[in-house]
Structures are given as structure tokens and as C-alpha cells.
Design a protein around this motif. Structure first.
Motif, PDB file in Angstrom:
ATOM      1  N   MET A 301       0.848  -1.249   0.006  1.00 27.20           N
ATOM      2  CA  MET A 301      -0.093  -0.058   0.020  1.00 27.20           C
ATOM      3  C   MET A 301       0.863   1.068  -0.061  1.00 27.20           C
ATOM      4  N   VAL A 302       0.162   2.469  -0.460  1.00 29.63           N
ATOM      5  CA  VAL A 302       0.742   3.583  -0.315  1.00 29.63           C
ATOM      6  C   VAL A 302      -0.106   4.571   0.382  1.00 29.63           C
ATOM      7  N   GLY A 303       0.089   4.310   1.900  1.00 23.75           N
ATOM      8  CA  GLY A 303      -0.778   5.043   2.461  1.00 23.75           C
ATOM      9  C   GLY A 303      -2.136   4.418   2.982  1.00 23.75           C
ATOM     10  N   HIS A 304      -3.116   5.261   3.319  1.00 22.23           N
ATOM     11  CA  HIS A 304      -4.329   4.422   3.592  1.00 22.23           C
ATOM     12  C   HIS A 304      -5.561   4.908   2.588  1.00 22.23           C
ATOM     13  N   ALA A 305      -6.394   4.197   2.104  1.00 24.33           N
ATOM     14  CA  ALA A 305      -7.303   4.437   1.109  1.00 24.33           C
ATOM     15  C   ALA A 305      -8.687   4.059   1.223  1.00 24.33           C
ATOM     16  N   CYS A 306      -9.707   4.817   0.811  1.00 23.08           N
ATOM     17  CA  CYS A 306     -11.115   4.518   1.033  1.00 23.08           C
ATOM     18  C   CYS A 306     -11.895   4.723  -0.408  1.00 23.08           C
ATOM     19  N   MET A 307     -12.612   3.805  -1.014  1.00 21.51           N
ATOM     20  CA  MET A 307     -13.186   3.821  -2.137  1.00 21.51           C
ATOM     21  C   MET A 307     -14.412   3.986  -1.966  1.00 21.51           C
ATOM     22  N   LEU A 308     -15.151   5.062  -2.559  1.00 23.12           N
ATOM     23  CA  LEU A 308     -16.740   5.273  -2.551  1.00 23.12           C
ATOM     24  C   LEU A 308     -17.224   4.959  -3.914  1.00 23.12           C
ATOM     25  N   ASN A 309     -18.316   3.934  -3.858  1.00 26.84           N
ATOM     26  CA  ASN A 309     -18.875   3.964  -5.029  1.00 26.84           C
ATOM     27  C   ASN A 309     -20.172   4.742  -5.429  1.00 26.84           C
ATOM     28  N   TRP A 310     -20.147   5.147  -6.635  1.00 31.17           N
ATOM     29  CA  TRP A 310     -21.310   6.028  -7.191  1.00 31.17           C
ATOM     30  C   TRP A 310     -22.464   4.948  -7.857  1.00 31.17           C
ATOM     31  N   ILE A 311     -23.418   4.806  -7.295  1.00 36.51           N
ATOM     32  CA  ILE A 311     -24.721   4.134  -7.711  1.00 36.51           C
ATOM     33  C   ILE A 311     -25.662   4.982  -8.386  1.00 36.51           C
ATOM     34  N   GLY A 312     -26.100   4.676  -9.633  1.00 29.54           N
ATOM     35  CA  GLY A 312     -27.253   5.336 -10.019  1.00 29.54           C
ATOM     36  C   GLY A 312     -26.884   6.543 -10.721  1.00 29.54           C
ATOM     37  N   GLN A 313     -26.353   7.598 -10.155  1.00 25.03           N
ATOM     38  CA  GLN A 313     -25.626   8.717 -11.005  1.00 25.03           C
ATOM     39  C   GLN A 313     -24.625   9.371 -10.155  1.00 25.03           C
ATOM     40  N   MET A 314     -23.699   9.932 -11.235  1.00 23.21           N
ATOM     41  CA  MET A 314     -22.618  10.725 -10.557  1.00 23.21           C
ATOM     42  C   MET A 314     -22.692  11.937  -9.696  1.00 23.21           C
ATOM     43  N   PRO A 315     -22.062  11.880  -8.468  1.00 22.09           N
ATOM     44  CA  PRO A 315     -22.002  13.394  -8.097  1.00 22.09           C
ATOM     45  C   PRO A 315     -21.295  14.311  -8.673  1.00 22.09           C
ATOM     46  N   ASP A 316     -21.391  15.507  -8.090  1.00 21.71           N
ATOM     47  CA  ASP A 316     -20.356  16.728  -8.772  1.00 21.71           C
ATOM     48  C   ASP A 316     -18.938  16.344  -8.590  1.00 21.71           C
ATOM     49  N   ALA A 317     -18.272  16.168  -9.688  1.00 20.80           N
ATOM     50  CA  ALA A 317     -16.724  15.983  -9.391  1.00 20.80           C
ATOM     51  C   ALA A 317     -16.122  17.089  -8.847  1.00 20.80           C
ATOM     52  N   LEU A 318     -16.609  18.257  -9.272  1.00 25.21           N
ATOM     53  CA  LEU A 318     -15.795  19.627  -8.739  1.00 25.21           C
ATOM     54  C   LEU A 318     -15.861  19.525  -7.130  1.00 25.21           C
ATOM     55  N   ALA A 319     -16.785  18.933  -6.601  1.00 21.53           N
ATOM     56  CA  ALA A 319     -16.708  18.857  -4.967  1.00 21.53           C
ATOM     57  C   ALA A 319     -15.582  17.948  -4.644  1.00 21.53           C
ATOM     58  N   LEU A 320     -15.064  17.292  -5.489  1.00 23.02           N
ATOM     59  CA  LEU A 320     -14.036  16.464  -4.896  1.00 23.02           C
ATOM     60  C   LEU A 320     -12.572  16.729  -5.704  1.00 23.02           C
ATOM     61  N   LEU A 321     -12.531  17.163  -6.717  1.00 20.33           N
ATOM     62  CA  LEU A 321     -11.230  17.463  -7.312  1.00 20.33           C
ATOM     63  C   LEU A 321     -10.278  18.110  -6.390  1.00 20.33           C
ATOM     64  N   GLY A 322     -11.008  19.145  -5.804  1.00 26.62           N
ATOM     65  CA  GLY A 322     -10.034  20.037  -4.863  1.00 26.62           C
ATOM     66  C   GLY A 322      -9.106  19.281  -3.780  1.00 26.62           C
ATOM     67  N   GLU A 323      -9.634  18.236  -3.362  1.00 21.89           N
ATOM     68  CA  GLU A 323      -9.387  17.550  -2.407  1.00 21.89           C
ATOM     69  C   GLU A 323      -7.940  16.844  -2.481  1.00 21.89           C
ATOM     70  N   PRO A 324      -7.112  17.178  -1.823  1.00 24.75           N
ATOM     71  CA  PRO A 324      -5.743  16.418  -2.058  1.00 24.75           C
ATOM     72  C   PRO A 324      -5.818  15.009  -1.615  1.00 24.75           C
ATOM     73  N   GLY A 325      -5.308  14.116  -2.475  1.00 17.67           N
ATOM     74  CA  GLY A 325      -5.678  12.967  -2.213  1.00 17.67           C
ATOM     75  C   GLY A 325      -7.011  12.096  -2.646  1.00 17.67           C
ATOM     76  N   GLY A 326      -7.605  13.093  -3.374  1.00 22.57           N
ATOM     77  CA  GLY A 326      -9.028  12.780  -3.775  1.00 22.57           C
ATOM     78  C   GLY A 326      -8.694  12.348  -5.574  1.00 22.57           C
ATOM     79  N   HIS A 327      -9.229  11.071  -5.854  1.00 21.37           N
ATOM     80  CA  HIS A 327      -9.228  10.562  -7.206  1.00 21.37           C
ATOM     81  C   HIS A 327     -10.494  10.225  -7.683  1.00 21.37           C
ATOM     82  N   TRP A 328     -10.903  10.663  -8.846  1.00 23.29           N
ATOM     83  CA  TRP A 328     -12.147  10.620  -9.546  1.00 23.29           C
ATOM     84  C   TRP A 328     -12.110   9.661 -10.713  1.00 23.29           C
ATOM     85  N   HIS A 329     -13.294   8.791 -10.751  1.00 21.61           N
ATOM     86  CA  HIS A 329     -13.406   7.636 -11.790  1.00 21.61           C
ATOM     87  C   HIS A 329     -14.903   7.945 -12.224  1.00 21.61           C
ATOM     88  N   ASP A 330     -15.118   8.151 -13.506  1.00 21.21           N
ATOM     89  CA  ASP A 330     -16.458   8.172 -14.210  1.00 21.21           C
ATOM     90  C   ASP A 330     -16.286   7.339 -15.336  1.00 21.21           C
TER      91      ASP A 330
END
Ligand code: ATP
Ligand code: MG
Ligand code: MG
Length: 379
Positions: A301-330
Motif C-alpha cells: 500500500m501507499v498510505g491508507h485508502a477509501c473507495m466510495l462507489n457511485w450508484i445510479g448517478q455521478m455526484p459533482d466531480a468539482l466537489a472532490l477534485l480540490g481534495e488532496p488525495g482525492g481521485h475521480w473515476h467516471d
């Protein structure tokens, strides 16, 4: 130029193609749906998996074949082996396709399982409910995913409703009754075995499901080292017994500190998506290395990680992209109720930093209830 053929063109095939690009690999995907999302990155053969002509076209264009979808008919997988190397092998695939065969194998290997019984008739269902006790779950033996094809039986009086819902499947895909496990946690081992038998696991993952669908994964799981080692040794036994090549996931329940095996997913797995940013080598890259007979990459591992699934529809990417350590997959899919359309991974250097980041992300995305159990586990 090496071309990897993937049966099934969903997000798993798509992420495989993305992971294979740096290795200089080409891909060909086969799917029944022309708009399958891996088709945005790889050429496709569109056809039914039992269509010999489509399979023959697929086989003629690839150097090795693998799966993103575990329910490819095992006869089709078997047919392919006469034309191209296929990994994992069709016997492993067939075992993992059938809950009865897979639980029987777990038991033979000394891997504890919940109580279970094969069900062919209403009378057998009543008898099995009496033996196993309630609550219990009636499941189709084959073709279930994301909790579909399951009926939860709270008391013996629910037997009639369970039979109404699933009885017609008894003669088609078969049924199995399982004891309901009141688990403290759900865990999964994501593991890889190479063509030469080399075996590696990623750190144990802890999972949370909502309505039978994976909602969040945390790695490393908050369990002691002995339990993680036991989980890895179960996975190794299975991989060796099946002469498995490639990545797979073993889903486990932890009850009273003991592990019970739920199912084996013979492919890269949703609970291993965090490995893309959270480990030295992702499950997708290592799956490709394994099926091609290349050296496996480090799974640390590289650090500690949490994956959150998006079910049904995507949330707003902009709310996450500013987060250091945040990674987006559409995944590039159209929104639809219950459909896995994307995920995010949040990575941090310590459990405390991950909990803080998740709190922030949950709030910004309006997903407080989704992150809450993960934050509680990190405490
Ligand atoms: P997947 O998408 O993981 O392939 P699936 O449709 O094959 O899902 P399962 O993994 O059998 O279904 O069940 C989905 C979820 O339902 C499990 O992760 C667990 O949360 C719950 N579940 C299933 N079987 C049991 C059981 N015997 N006792 C308690 N909970 C269970
Ligand atoms: Mg399953
Ligand atoms: Mg499952």
C-alpha cells in the motif's frame, strides 16, 4: 504488439484497458451491448457469448483472453481454450459461477462457510429452513450479482413468499439456502497468482454494502495481523486448488472474530478499485501481468485508502477534485437506478488523516451517510 481480449465490456474491462496502456498493450472487448463502456477505449466485437461466429472472430484477433464478467458460459470459455490461452481457466470460472460448487470447495479446503443447503423443491426449502434456522437467505446458485436473485427469510412464515419470488429459478439456475450471518464486518482479500504460481495479496479490505451493493471499501482493514494472514492463506489455498491465474477476490464475513467465506469473484473486483491509487501496483495492472506471464508488481500500500462507489448517478466531480488525495473515476455510463456509474478513492498518509479527509468529502458531496461507517471504523 500484444492484444488482450476481454469477455465483458463493463467498467472492469475499461479500467483494465487504461492500466494496460503504459505496458503498450492493445485490447479487444466482446460484449452483448454495443454501448458497453469499455468500448470507449477499445475496439469491440458485439455478440452473444454463445455465438460461435462472434467468439471465433474475437479469438482470431487476440493473443490471450480474460474476463471482466464472471457469467460467460463456461462452455464458451472452454471452446476458446482450443483457440487462444484463457485465464483464469474455465474450471476456476465454472466453480466460481455456482454458489453450491464454490461453497463445497471452500469446505473441502477447510475454509469455514455459513451453513448452506441445495434447494430443488418447496419441500426441501421447508426442511432446510428447519435445519439451518432463521434468519436465512435463499439465493440463486448462478447469475446473481449486486445482491440480485436473493430473498431474505426472517421467519419460517416467509418460505411461501421466498418460493414465489425464486421458486421458478430452481429448475433453471438452481437455488441455495444460506444461514444469515450476523457479522461484525465484511472483508475481502484481493489476490493475484501468476502463470508461474507466484502468489500475492493486497492488504485486506473492509467493505460496507447497502441493499446488497458495495458502497464503500477501506484498506487496510481495521483488523489484527493474524486475521489478515488467515484471510490471505484461505485465498492462497483456493488459488492453488483451482490453478488460478489472474486477480480474484475472496469475500469474507467476520463473525465473533472468525472468518466465514461468502463467495469467490473470478476477476478484478470492485473492492480492489482503491489499488489504482492506493498501492504500488493496481489490481488491473497485475491482472494483465499475470495473464501475460509477466513478472507481478508489488502489492504494498501507499498510505491508507477509501473507495466510495457511485450508484445510479455521478455526484459533482468539482466537489472532490480540490481534495488532496482525492481521485475521480467516471465510467462514462448513462445514469440508471442501481447501476455502478463511477467511484472515488480518497488516499491519505494515516488513518486519522483519512478520517478527516472523508469527513470533508462526505460533506461536500452530500454523502455523509456513505462515509460515516468508514470514519467510525477508522476511529
Ligand atoms: P456481488 O456483487 O458481490 O457479486 P452477489 O449478488 O454475488 O454480490 P452476495 O455477495 O452473496 O451477492 O451478497 C451481497 C451482500 O449481501 C453481501 O456482501 C452481504 O452484505 C449480504 N449477504 C449475502 N449473504 C449473506 C449471508 N449469508 N449472511 C449475511 N449477509 C449476507
Ligand atoms: Mg457475487
Ligand atoms: Mg458478493
Amino acid at each position: 504488439m500484444t492484444t488482450v481480449g476481454i469477455l465483458g465490456g463493463g467498467q472492469l474491462a475499461r479500467m483494465m484497458a487504461l492500466a494496460g496502456a503504459p505496458l503498450g498493450l492493445r485490447f479487444l472487448v466482446m460484449d452483448t451491448a454495443a454501448d458497453a463502456c469499455a468500448g470507449q477505449f477499445a475496439p469491440m466485437v458485439v455478440g452473444d457469448y454463445t455465438d460461435q461466429e462472434a467468439l471465433a472472430e474475437f479469438a482470431s484477433k487476440v493473443d490471450v483472453a480474460t474476463f471482466d464478467f464472471e457469467n460467460v458460459p463456461s462452455e464458451s470459455a472452454q471452446w476458446l481454450t482450443d483457440h487462444v490461452p484463457v485465464f483464469p481457466n474455465p474450471r476456476a470460472l465454472a466453480t466460481a459461477q455456482d454458489r453450491l460448487a464454490e461453497k463445497t470447495l471452500f469446505r473441502q479446503l477447510g475454509i469455514p462457510v455459513p451453513e448452506f443447503a441445495a434447494i430443488d423443491s418447496r419441500n426441501q426449502l421447508d426442511a432446510a429452513i428447519a435445519t439451518i434456522g432463521t434468519p436465512c437467505i435463499l439465493k440463486t446458485r448462478r447469475l446473481g450479482y449486486d445482491g440480485k436473485g436473493q430473498f431474505r427469510i426472517r421467519t419460517a412464515a416467509d418460505a411461501a413468499a421466498a418460493w414465489d419470488a425464486l421458486g421458478a429459478q430452481a429448475g433453471k439456475v438452481g437455488l441455495i439456502l444460506e444461514g444469515f450471518v450476523h457479522f461484525e464486518r465484511e472483508l475481502s482479500v484481493v489476490a493475484v497468482r501468476g502463470r508461474d504460481g507466484e502468489f500475492r495479496t493486497w492488504p485486506l479490505t473492509e467493505n460496507w454494502h447497502v441493499d446488497g451493493v458495495l458502497s464503500a471499501s477501506l484498506a487496510p482493514a481495521t483488523v489484527d495481523a493474524a486475521l489478515a494472514e488467515l484471510a490471505a492463506s484461505h485465498a492462497r489455498k483456493l488459488a492453488e486448488a483451482l490453478d488460478y491465474v489472474g486477480v480474484f477476490a475472496l469475500e469474507l464475513f467476520c463473525r465473533n472474530g472468525e472468518l466465514l467465506a461468502n463467495e469467490l469473484a473470478p476477476r478484478v473486483h470492485n473492492s480492489g478499485h482503491w489499488t489504482i491509487e492506493g498501492s504500488e501496483t493496481s489490481q488491473f495492472q497485475n491482472h494483465l501481468r499475470a495473464v501475460l506471464g509477466l513478472p507481478l508488481g508489488d502489492t504494498r500500500m501507499v498510505g491508507h485508502a477509501c473507495m466510495l462507489n457511485w450508484i445510479g448517478q455521478m455526484p459533482d466531480a468539482l466537489a472532490l477534485l480540490g481534495e488532496p488525495g482525492g481521485h475521480w473515476h467516471d465510467y462514462g455510463k448513462l445514469p440508471r437506478e442501481g447501476r455502478k456509474v463511477g467511484h472515488a478513492t480518497v488516499r491519505a498518509d494515516s488513518p486519522a488523516a483519512l478520517a478527516t479527509a472523508l469527513g470533508r468529502v462526505g460533506e461536500r458531496l452530500g454523502r455523509q451517510s456513505q462515509v460515516a461507517p468508514v470514519v467510525a471504523a477508522l476511529d
